[in-house]
Design a protein around this motif. Structure first.
Motif, mmCIF file in Angstrom:
data_model
loop_
_atom_site.group_PDB
_atom_site.id
_atom_site.type_symbol
_atom_site.label_atom_id
_atom_site.label_comp_id
_atom_site.label_asym_id
_atom_site.label_seq_id
_atom_site.Cartn_x
_atom_site.Cartn_y
_atom_site.Cartn_z
ATOM 1 N N ARG A 26 11.497 -15.654 48.560
ATOM 2 C CA ARG A 26 10.269 -15.424 49.308
ATOM 3 C C ARG A 26 10.328 -14.070 50.006
ATOM 4 N NH1 ARG A 26 7.496 -19.451 53.826
ATOM 5 N NH2 ARG A 26 5.668 -18.144 54.232
ATOM 6 N N GLU A 27 9.358 -13.216 49.732
ATOM 7 C CA GLU A 27 9.306 -11.876 50.321
ATOM 8 C C GLU A 27 7.892 -11.608 50.840
ATOM 9 O OE1 GLU A 27 12.578 -10.032 47.179
ATOM 10 O OE2 GLU A 27 10.502 -9.349 47.129
ATOM 11 N N GLY A 28 7.376 -12.500 51.657
ATOM 12 C CA GLY A 28 6.010 -12.387 52.154
ATOM 13 C C GLY A 28 5.888 -11.458 53.350
ATOM 14 N N LYS A 29 4.705 -11.461 53.956
ATOM 15 C CA LYS A 29 4.432 -10.629 55.123
ATOM 16 C C LYS A 29 5.040 -11.259 56.368
ATOM 17 C CE LYS A 29 0.137 -8.677 53.294
ATOM 18 N NZ LYS A 29 -1.313 -8.473 53.530
ATOM 19 N N VAL A 30 5.155 -10.418 57.409
ATOM 20 C CA VAL A 30 5.748 -10.833 58.670
ATOM 21 C C VAL A 30 4.751 -10.561 59.793
ATOM 22 C CG1 VAL A 30 7.671 -10.456 60.265
ATOM 23 C CG2 VAL A 30 8.056 -10.329 57.803
ATOM 24 N N HIS A 31 4.661 -11.463 60.751
ATOM 25 C CA HIS A 31 3.737 -11.254 61.862
ATOM 26 C C HIS A 31 4.156 -10.036 62.675
ATOM 27 C CE1 HIS A 31 1.280 -12.011 65.440
ATOM 28 N NE2 HIS A 31 0.549 -12.802 64.664
ATOM 29 N N GLU A 32 3.183 -9.253 63.092
ATOM 30 C CA GLU A 32 3.458 -7.975 63.744
ATOM 31 C C GLU A 32 4.194 -8.117 65.075
ATOM 32 O OE1 GLU A 32 -0.375 -6.246 64.168
ATOM 33 O OE2 GLU A 32 -1.131 -7.791 65.547
ATOM 34 N N ARG A 33 4.096 -9.293 65.726
ATOM 35 C CA ARG A 33 4.792 -9.492 66.994
ATOM 36 C C ARG A 33 6.184 -10.090 66.800
ATOM 37 N NH1 ARG A 33 -0.200 -11.700 68.932
ATOM 38 N NH2 ARG A 33 0.765 -13.751 69.217
ATOM 39 N N SER A 34 6.542 -10.410 65.581
ATOM 40 C CA SER A 34 7.842 -11.034 65.338
ATOM 41 C C SER A 34 8.975 -10.023 65.304
ATOM 42 C CB SER A 34 7.814 -11.806 64.007
ATOM 43 O OG SER A 34 6.865 -12.842 64.053
ATOM 44 N N LYS A 35 8.730 -8.860 64.710
ATOM 45 C CA LYS A 35 9.784 -7.867 64.521
ATOM 46 C C LYS A 35 9.269 -6.494 64.938
ATOM 47 C CE LYS A 35 12.980 -10.522 62.766
ATOM 48 N NZ LYS A 35 14.322 -10.676 63.357
ATOM 49 N N LYS A 36 9.233 -6.233 66.241
ATOM 50 C CA LYS A 36 8.662 -4.986 66.734
ATOM 51 C C LYS A 36 9.543 -3.776 66.426
ATOM 52 C CE LYS A 36 5.901 -7.024 70.441
ATOM 53 N NZ LYS A 36 5.603 -7.049 71.893
ATOM 54 N N ALA A 37 10.865 -3.951 66.474
ATOM 55 C CA ALA A 37 11.769 -2.822 66.238
ATOM 56 C C ALA A 37 12.217 -2.732 64.790
ATOM 57 C CB ALA A 37 12.994 -2.936 67.147
ATOM 58 N N CYS A 38 11.719 -3.619 63.953
ATOM 59 C CA CYS A 38 12.157 -3.660 62.555
ATOM 60 C C CYS A 38 11.091 -3.062 61.658
ATOM 61 C CB CYS A 38 12.457 -5.106 62.154
ATOM 62 S SG CYS A 38 13.247 -5.244 60.547
ATOM 63 N N ALA A 39 11.425 -1.965 60.995
ATOM 64 C CA ALA A 39 10.478 -1.296 60.103
ATOM 65 C C ALA A 39 10.785 -1.586 58.642
ATOM 66 C CB ALA A 39 10.503 0.206 60.346
ATOM 67 N N HIS A 40 11.988 -2.069 58.363
ATOM 68 C CA HIS A 40 12.414 -2.339 56.994
ATOM 69 C C HIS A 40 12.808 -3.803 56.828
ATOM 70 C CE1 HIS A 40 13.622 2.152 56.330
ATOM 71 N NE2 HIS A 40 12.328 1.945 56.177
ATOM 72 N N ARG A 41 12.890 -4.209 55.585
ATOM 73 C CA ARG A 41 13.430 -5.510 55.223
ATOM 74 C C ARG A 41 14.170 -5.356 53.897
ATOM 75 N NH1 ARG A 41 9.296 -10.057 54.045
ATOM 76 N NH2 ARG A 41 11.278 -11.083 53.608
ATOM 77 N N VAL A 42 14.849 -6.404 53.462
ATOM 78 C CA VAL A 42 15.552 -6.370 52.184
ATOM 79 C C VAL A 42 14.682 -7.037 51.130
ATOM 80 C CG1 VAL A 42 17.572 -7.160 50.898
ATOM 81 C CG2 VAL A 42 17.831 -6.374 53.263
#
Length: 305
Positions: free
Chosen positions: A152-168
């Motif tokens: 699963r590589e879906g979207k992330v809520h904008e308030r969940s990861k404020k300092a995270c700009a990347h994902r794997v």
């Protein structure tokens, strides 16, 4: 990062990534060491770990990326060396690790999505224990049937990861060979009571790390030029003065002139201050007494008895 005889790092293009803000902690059940690394969009990466001394127990290491657990690696007693994990796999295919931009959404239904809570972390868990043999189901040697590896590589809520700009994300599937043979026995790992060692690599873009004062700022070109202007070696030339041989480009002359003028002003001010301190002090005269007034002469009369 290093903890005891174990060490681990994340690499891109076979180059170890710098680690920032390294913190280690220990409890009776776990040794944990964390750091920050700078991720790069579109770059494949891997986790490399090492054991530096012989041990009398089995070592089991498992990598997880953004909460997705990969196949573990086992080292037998006495093993010293290096292992790495660069992909997610099953019996049929492999998919390489890759950094990518995170896709955000304002859909509040995804605010409590548990699948996104581990995004931004690469974790290596190292346990010790022993192996116990068990019988496995017979499998044919050769290529296995084509089975896709869904993640699963879906979207992330904008308030969940404020300092995270990347994902794997995981690259295209690559078929793999299955090496199991009919009737082959496998081993099951049983952990012991020794503490688990956990390496945690938090990742995000370098500019975000710099804004958070976690990574040092990259020096700009102007700072480098200024350092070169005032840090040059002085060359002494033996022979007649030739202006053409000592001339400098205008861009190098102006900063030197400004620097020397400021130094000259400072020295002049210092010299004036010293001169004032060395002036003779004046004697204060009593009120009504003139500096030019002559002293009075007293005449004694010697004719009197």
């Amino acid at each position: 990062m290093i903890f005891g005889d174990l060490s681990a790092y994340v690499f891109i293009d076979d180059q170890e990534l710098p680690e920032y803000a390294v913190v280690a902690s220990s409890t009776p059940t776990e040794n944990r060491i964390t750091c920050w690394i700078a991720s790069e969009e579109g770059k494949k990466f891997g986790v490399r770990w090492m054991n530096a001394a012989e041990q009398s127990w089995v070592i089991r290491a498992v990598v997880s990326v953004d909460g997705v657990c990969c196949t573990g690696q086992t080292a037998l007693p006495g093993w010293v060396g290096t292992k790495e994990r660069t992909y997610l796999s099953n019996d049929s295919v492999t998919r390489d690790f890759m950094f990518s931009n995170i896709q955000l959404t304002d859909d509040d239904s995804m605010l409590d999505d548990q699948n996104s809570k581990d995004i931004g972390q690469i974790v290596l868990r190292v346990e010790t224990g022993e192996l116990r043999k068990k019988q496995v189901v017979k499998k044919k040697h050769g290529k296995s049937k084509s089975h896709t590896l869904h993640v699963r590589e879906g979207k992330v809520h904008e308030r969940s990861k404020k300092a995270c700009a990347h994902r794997v994300i995981f690259a295209e599937e690559v078929p793999r060979q299955v090496h199991y043979q009919p009737g082959r026995s496998a081993s099951m790992f049983k952990p012991d009571d020794r503490p688990t060692t956990v390496f945690v690599f938090n990742y995000t873009r370098l500019d975000i790390l710099q804004a958070m004062d976690i990574a040092p700022s990259t020096p700009n070109n102007s700072s480098k030029e200024e350092a070169n202007d005032y840090g040059d070696d002085i060359e002494i030339i033996d022979g007649p003065y030739e202006p053409s041989s000592l001339s400098l480009p205008p861009k190098d002359v102006k900063p030197r002139i400004q620097h020397l003028e400021m130094e000259l002003q400072r020295l002049r001010a210092q010299l004036t201050s010293i001169s004032e301190d060395q002036k003779p002090s004046r004697v204060k005269l009593e009120c009504g007494v003139s500096r030019r007034q002559k002293p009075a002469i007293e005449i004694l009369d010697l004719t009197k008895d």
